[in-house]
Design a protein around this motif. Structure first.
Motif, PDB file in Angstrom:
ATOM      1  N   THR A 130       0.781  -1.237  -0.109  1.00  0.00           N
ATOM      2  CA  THR A 130       0.159  -0.223   0.055  1.00  0.00           C
ATOM      3  C   THR A 130       0.664   1.075   0.150  1.00  0.00           C
ATOM      4  N   ARG A 131       0.637   2.156  -0.818  1.00  0.00           N
ATOM      5  CA  ARG A 131       1.463   3.272  -1.077  1.00  0.00           C
ATOM      6  C   ARG A 131       1.079   4.336   0.204  1.00  0.00           C
ATOM      7  N   ARG A 132       1.889   4.703   0.947  1.00  0.00           N
ATOM      8  CA  ARG A 132       1.629   5.525   1.883  1.00  0.00           C
ATOM      9  C   ARG A 132       1.809   7.289   1.406  1.00  0.00           C
ATOM     10  N   ALA A 133       1.018   8.106   2.436  1.00  0.00           N
ATOM     11  CA  ALA A 133       1.109   9.432   1.924  1.00  0.00           C
ATOM     12  C   ALA A 133       2.722  10.021   1.298  1.00  0.00           C
ATOM     13  N   ASP A 134       3.673   9.401   2.238  1.00  0.00           N
ATOM     14  CA  ASP A 134       4.993  10.088   2.147  1.00  0.00           C
ATOM     15  C   ASP A 134       5.578   9.434   0.829  1.00  0.00           C
ATOM     16  N   GLY A 135       5.064   8.555  -0.018  1.00  0.00           N
ATOM     17  CA  GLY A 135       5.408   7.898  -1.174  1.00  0.00           C
ATOM     18  C   GLY A 135       5.882   6.483  -1.090  1.00  0.00           C
ATOM     19  N   ARG A 136       6.160   6.328   0.184  1.00  0.00           N
ATOM     20  CA  ARG A 136       6.943   5.015   0.323  1.00  0.00           C
ATOM     21  C   ARG A 136       5.656   3.972   0.440  1.00  0.00           C
ATOM     22  N   TRP A 137       6.136   2.555   0.665  1.00  0.00           N
ATOM     23  CA  TRP A 137       5.133   1.573   0.589  1.00  0.00           C
ATOM     24  C   TRP A 137       5.239   0.773   1.903  1.00  0.00           C
ATOM     25  N   LEU A 138       4.117   0.246   2.174  1.00  0.00           N
ATOM     26  CA  LEU A 138       3.894  -0.593   3.373  1.00  0.00           C
ATOM     27  C   LEU A 138       3.439  -1.756   2.774  1.00  0.00           C
ATOM     28  N   LEU A 139       4.309  -2.769   3.105  1.00  0.00           N
ATOM     29  CA  LEU A 139       4.262  -4.198   2.668  1.00  0.00           C
ATOM     30  C   LEU A 139       3.684  -5.105   3.905  1.00  0.00           C
ATOM     31  N   ARG A 140       2.697  -5.879   3.674  1.00  0.00           N
ATOM     32  CA  ARG A 140       2.065  -6.628   4.835  1.00  0.00           C
ATOM     33  C   ARG A 140       1.655  -8.122   4.117  1.00  0.00           C
ATOM     34  N   GLY A 141       1.956  -9.051   4.902  1.00  0.00           N
ATOM     35  CA  GLY A 141       1.588 -10.419   4.679  1.00  0.00           C
ATOM     36  C   GLY A 141       2.530 -11.219   5.035  1.00  0.00           C
ATOM     37  N   SER A 142       2.541 -12.630   4.443  1.00  0.00           N
ATOM     38  CA  SER A 142       3.608 -13.693   4.701  1.00  0.00           C
ATOM     39  C   SER A 142       3.761 -14.296   3.432  1.00  0.00           C
TER      40      SER A 142
END
Length: 367
Positions: A130-142
């Motif tokens: 998921t792209r964050r507001a600061d342009g970075r990405w949050l990866l979740r899962g396994s």
């Protein structure tokens, strides 16, 4: 050209295969030797400090390593695959930053694509980016069945980002998936070697948790949502897991010859003829792997798929026949014949699995 596998490295790999099979974990000394050997430079372009090897050279290196230690070979194969993807799809910054250390062995790479419930074709991924507001990405899962987990320094991670992508027809991967290059030092990436495999026990194949893993957009490999296009190009390259099977088959054949010679059985025509039959099947394995690497077929992708299907099946048959030749020694718990047979079976389950290879081949006959 690749540096040779010298006698010291070969001896170390043979010993590591036995130790890893017994312990069920990777042999760190063997992996250190692999890093220092210069072999990891094989798939890196010369412009970035590598050997500039093509698919044929990659297959030869992998087969040579697998003849001594199949687990280390599969780790090397994954490193070569990531090297090639960065060389092909990486930005200039990514290539300059990552490829030189991947060539000199200071960075070992692995792929993290699979996960429970996604299917062999990786079309139903639950892990997300998921792209964050600061342009970075949050990866979740396994991710699961990640070869090189806990020993790699860099992971090529496949997640669903939901971005538009090309239509994918019953192939490997799906629209809306994206690749990210994640360093092992990322605090949100947690490896776990909890899997206890029957074969390839030294391959460090395990789980990879993405627990609030944050990466920059500069860590994205290729266009957003277009991972399927990158995946499709992998099999077109000619580098094949069939090379691992070729190495295993060679090791099994060498074991049979050593056994026959040490017991004076080569004086018997029936034994010599049986070995000749094994040698002929081994030649077919080498031939399909070499054809895939040469990329001379009308459809290089199909040649690569066929090479894995044939090489894995033939290697398993060769290993089983060798175990029978060795008699009771071939079925001794912890013996070389049993280890080679288990490793041979394991290659067929590694991605793309043989069942998926069959489906991909069959696409040519379906509307």
């Amino acid at each position: 050209m690749k540096p040779p596998l010298g006698p010291e490295l070969l001896a170390l790999l043979h010993a590591s295969a036995e130790k890893a099979a017994a312990a069920g974990e990777p042999d760190r000394e063997a992996l250190s030797a692999l890093r220092a050997s210069g072999l990891l430079a094989t798939a890196v372009p010369r412009a970035h400090g590598g050997a500039g090897g093509d698919a044929a050279e990659i297959n030869r290196v992998v087969a040579d390593i697998a003849a001594a230690d199949a687990s280390v070979a599969i780790i090397a194969f994954q490193h070569f695959a990531v090297s090639a993807r960065i060389a092909e799809w990486g930005t200039e910054e990514q290539r300059h930053r990552l490829l030189p250390p991947m060539a000199d062995g200071s960075v070992l790479a692995a792929s993290a694509w699979s996960e429970n419930g996604s299917g062999a074709a990786k079309q139903n991924l639950a892990s997300t980016g998921t792209r964050r507001a600061d342009g970075r990405w949050l990866l979740r899962g396994s991710k699961t069945f990640t070869t090189g987990a806990a020993v790699a320094d860099l992971y090529l991670v496949l997640v669903t980002t939901g971005a538009p992508g090309p239509a994918v027809r019953a192939a490997y991967g799906a629209a809306g998936q994206t690749f990210f290059l994640v360093g092992a030092d990322n605090p949100g990436l947690v490896p776990d070697l909890g899997l206890d495999l029957a074969g390839m026990r030294g391959s460090a194949t395990g789980l990879l948790a993405l627990d609030g893993c944050v990466v920059g957009d500069e860590d994205r490999l290729g266009p957003e949502g277009h991972a399927a296009s990158i995946i499709a190009g992998v099999r077109e390259s000619g580098a094949t897991l069939g090379a691992v099977s070729a190495g295993i088959a060679q090791a099994a054949f060498d074991l049979a010859v050593t056994h026959a010679r040490s017991r004076g059985l080569l004086e018997m025509a029936t034994v010599r003829h049986r070995l000749t039959g094994l040698a002929t099947r081994l030649e077919t394995v080498r031939a399909v792997v070499e054809r895939a690497g040469a990329r001379t077929a009308a459809d290089p992708g199909l040649a690569t798929l066929h090479s894995k299907l044939h090489a894995t099946a033939a290697a398993e048959e060769i290993c089983l026949d060798v175990a029978r030749m060795l008699g009771s020694a071939g079925y001794r718990d912890g013996g070389a014949a049993g280890r080679l047979l288990a490793d041979a079976r394991g290659v067929g389950l590694m991605g793309p699995t043989n069942d998926l290879c069959r489906e991909l081949v069959a696409l040519q006959w379906t509307p």
